[in-house]
Design a protein around this motif. Sequence first.
Motif, PDB file in Angstrom:
ATOM      1  N   ALA A  42      35.761 -17.886   9.076  1.00  0.00           N
ATOM      2  CA  ALA A  42      34.601 -17.196   9.509  1.00  0.00           C
ATOM      3  C   ALA A  42      33.348 -18.306   9.423  1.00  0.00           C
ATOM      4  CB  ALA A  42      34.344 -16.037   8.595  1.00  0.00           C
ATOM      5  N   ALA A  43      33.308 -19.040   8.464  1.00  0.00           N
ATOM      6  CA  ALA A  43      32.269 -20.284   8.389  1.00  0.00           C
ATOM      7  C   ALA A  43      32.227 -21.099   9.545  1.00  0.00           C
ATOM      8  CB  ALA A  43      32.522 -20.580   6.850  1.00  0.00           C
ATOM      9  N   ARG A  44      33.450 -21.387  10.020  1.00  0.00           N
ATOM     10  CA  ARG A  44      33.755 -22.521  11.084  1.00  0.00           C
ATOM     11  C   ARG A  44      33.237 -21.815  12.453  1.00  0.00           C
ATOM     12  NH1 ARG A  44      38.160 -23.847   8.013  1.00  0.00           N
ATOM     13  NH2 ARG A  44      39.389 -22.619   9.154  1.00  0.00           N
ATOM     14  N   ALA A  45      33.631 -20.448  12.531  1.00  0.00           N
ATOM     15  CA  ALA A  45      33.202 -19.751  13.689  1.00  0.00           C
ATOM     16  C   ALA A  45      31.785 -19.605  13.764  1.00  0.00           C
ATOM     17  CB  ALA A  45      34.054 -18.451  13.473  1.00  0.00           C
ATOM     18  N   ALA A  46      31.141 -19.633  12.751  1.00  0.00           N
ATOM     19  CA  ALA A  46      29.478 -19.500  12.640  1.00  0.00           C
ATOM     20  C   ALA A  46      28.906 -20.806  12.862  1.00  0.00           C
ATOM     21  CB  ALA A  46      29.081 -18.908  11.356  1.00  0.00           C
ATOM     22  N   GLY A  47      29.621 -21.962  13.060  1.00  0.00           N
ATOM     23  CA  GLY A  47      29.003 -23.421  13.004  1.00  0.00           C
ATOM     24  C   GLY A  47      29.269 -23.980  11.765  1.00  0.00           C
ATOM     25  N   LEU A  48      29.330 -23.561  10.719  1.00  0.00           N
ATOM     26  CA  LEU A  48      29.304 -24.181   9.293  1.00  0.00           C
ATOM     27  C   LEU A  48      30.770 -25.070   9.136  1.00  0.00           C
ATOM     28  CD1 LEU A  48      27.941 -21.106   7.598  1.00  0.00           C
ATOM     29  CD2 LEU A  48      26.651 -23.142   8.359  1.00  0.00           C
ATOM     30  N   SER A  49      30.779 -26.044   8.397  1.00  0.00           N
ATOM     31  CA  SER A  49      31.684 -26.828   8.289  1.00  0.00           C
ATOM     32  C   SER A  49      32.751 -26.298   6.877  1.00  0.00           C
ATOM     33  CB  SER A  49      31.448 -28.316   7.713  1.00  0.00           C
ATOM     34  OG  SER A  49      30.570 -28.165   6.690  1.00  0.00           O
ATOM     35  N   ALA A  50      32.177 -25.220   6.355  1.00  0.00           N
ATOM     36  CA  ALA A  50      32.921 -24.587   5.124  1.00  0.00           C
ATOM     37  C   ALA A  50      31.747 -23.719   4.669  1.00  0.00           C
ATOM     38  CB  ALA A  50      32.811 -25.456   3.972  1.00  0.00           C
ATOM     39  N   PRO A  51      32.611 -22.482   3.966  1.00  0.00           N
ATOM     40  CA  PRO A  51      31.798 -21.360   3.468  1.00  0.00           C
ATOM     41  C   PRO A  51      30.607 -21.832   2.689  1.00  0.00           C
ATOM     42  CG  PRO A  51      34.011 -21.110   2.980  1.00  0.00           C
ATOM     43  CD  PRO A  51      33.877 -22.360   3.463  1.00  0.00           C
ATOM     44  N   ILE A  52      29.482 -21.095   2.615  1.00  0.00           N
ATOM     45  CA  ILE A  52      28.280 -21.491   1.817  1.00  0.00           C
ATOM     46  C   ILE A  52      27.989 -20.531   0.757  1.00  0.00           C
ATOM     47  CG2 ILE A  52      27.263 -23.039   3.798  1.00  0.00           C
ATOM     48  CD1 ILE A  52      25.305 -20.611   4.487  1.00  0.00           C
ATOM     49  N   ALA A  53      27.167 -21.174  -0.301  1.00  0.00           N
ATOM     50  CA  ALA A  53      26.791 -20.252  -1.366  1.00  0.00           C
ATOM     51  C   ALA A  53      25.835 -19.437  -0.795  1.00  0.00           C
ATOM     52  CB  ALA A  53      26.468 -21.140  -2.577  1.00  0.00           C
ATOM     53  N   HIS A  54      25.646 -18.111  -1.405  1.00  0.00           N
ATOM     54  CA  HIS A  54      24.359 -17.079  -1.011  1.00  0.00           C
ATOM     55  C   HIS A  54      23.251 -18.066  -1.822  1.00  0.00           C
ATOM     56  CE1 HIS A  54      28.009 -14.559  -1.579  1.00  0.00           C
ATOM     57  NE2 HIS A  54      27.136 -13.705  -0.695  1.00  0.00           N
ATOM     58  N   GLY A  55      22.244 -18.071  -0.786  1.00  0.00           N
ATOM     59  CA  GLY A  55      21.013 -18.558  -1.215  1.00  0.00           C
ATOM     60  C   GLY A  55      20.268 -17.735  -2.399  1.00  0.00           C
ATOM     61  N   LEU A  56      20.431 -16.451  -2.762  1.00  0.00           N
ATOM     62  CA  LEU A  56      19.974 -15.778  -3.824  1.00  0.00           C
ATOM     63  C   LEU A  56      20.622 -16.010  -4.814  1.00  0.00           C
ATOM     64  CD1 LEU A  56      18.800 -12.248  -1.999  1.00  0.00           C
ATOM     65  CD2 LEU A  56      17.282 -14.385  -2.857  1.00  0.00           C
ATOM     66  N   LEU A  57      22.095 -16.429  -4.767  1.00  0.00           N
ATOM     67  CA  LEU A  57      22.706 -16.702  -6.171  1.00  0.00           C
ATOM     68  C   LEU A  57      22.074 -18.019  -6.742  1.00  0.00           C
ATOM     69  CD1 LEU A  57      25.028 -17.058  -8.073  1.00  0.00           C
ATOM     70  CD2 LEU A  57      26.517 -18.127  -6.135  1.00  0.00           C
ATOM     71  N   ILE A  58      21.595 -18.991  -5.882  1.00  0.00           N
ATOM     72  CA  ILE A  58      21.129 -20.324  -6.206  1.00  0.00           C
ATOM     73  C   ILE A  58      19.776 -19.967  -6.743  1.00  0.00           C
ATOM     74  CG2 ILE A  58      20.376 -22.734  -5.755  1.00  0.00           C
ATOM     75  CD1 ILE A  58      23.337 -22.052  -5.229  1.00  0.00           C
ATOM     76  N   VAL A  59      18.971 -18.991  -6.232  1.00  0.00           N
ATOM     77  CA  VAL A  59      17.753 -18.889  -6.654  1.00  0.00           C
ATOM     78  C   VAL A  59      17.694 -17.903  -8.051  1.00  0.00           C
ATOM     79  CG1 VAL A  59      15.455 -17.409  -6.301  1.00  0.00           C
ATOM     80  CG2 VAL A  59      16.481 -18.741  -4.582  1.00  0.00           C
TER      81      VAL A  59
END
Length: 140
Positions: A42-59
């Motif tokens: 799904a990440a690749r289908a969205a143009g990403l090279s891999a899954p990404i962490a949630h921004g709000l998790l980082i915050v």
Amino acid sequence: MGEEPVDTELIWDAIEEISLDRVRRYADVSGDHNAIHVDPAAARAAGLSAPIAHGLLIVGIVLRHADDWLTRNGGTISGCDTRFVRPVYLAEDPVSLHVTGHRAGPGHIDAAVWRFDPDGVTHRAIIRPIRISYTADADT
């Protein structure tokens, strides 16, 4: 007369590990099950090279460090502001994040998050420094 110097006391310096398992647990707690966070296809289908962490998790990780420090020092978070500059791509191995917080004057903390490159030395900023506002009974 010049301006008073800004207090830049380091108040935390931590390494946080972000793994696909941690992101999946965050998705369960937050209810954000967007597939770009947990599914490589799904990440690749969205143009990403891999899954990404949630921004709000980082915050949330940053605000936990700030809250821990403020709780010990009689303060309470009253606001924060930031902007993401690059995603945290997930790999099989956990991604190491370097998280720091500095007092930036009365009522303000500046926090930063960097990702270590695979060489373990190079840092790449994940977010523009988070400006955290706080209130305190006494000047913390």
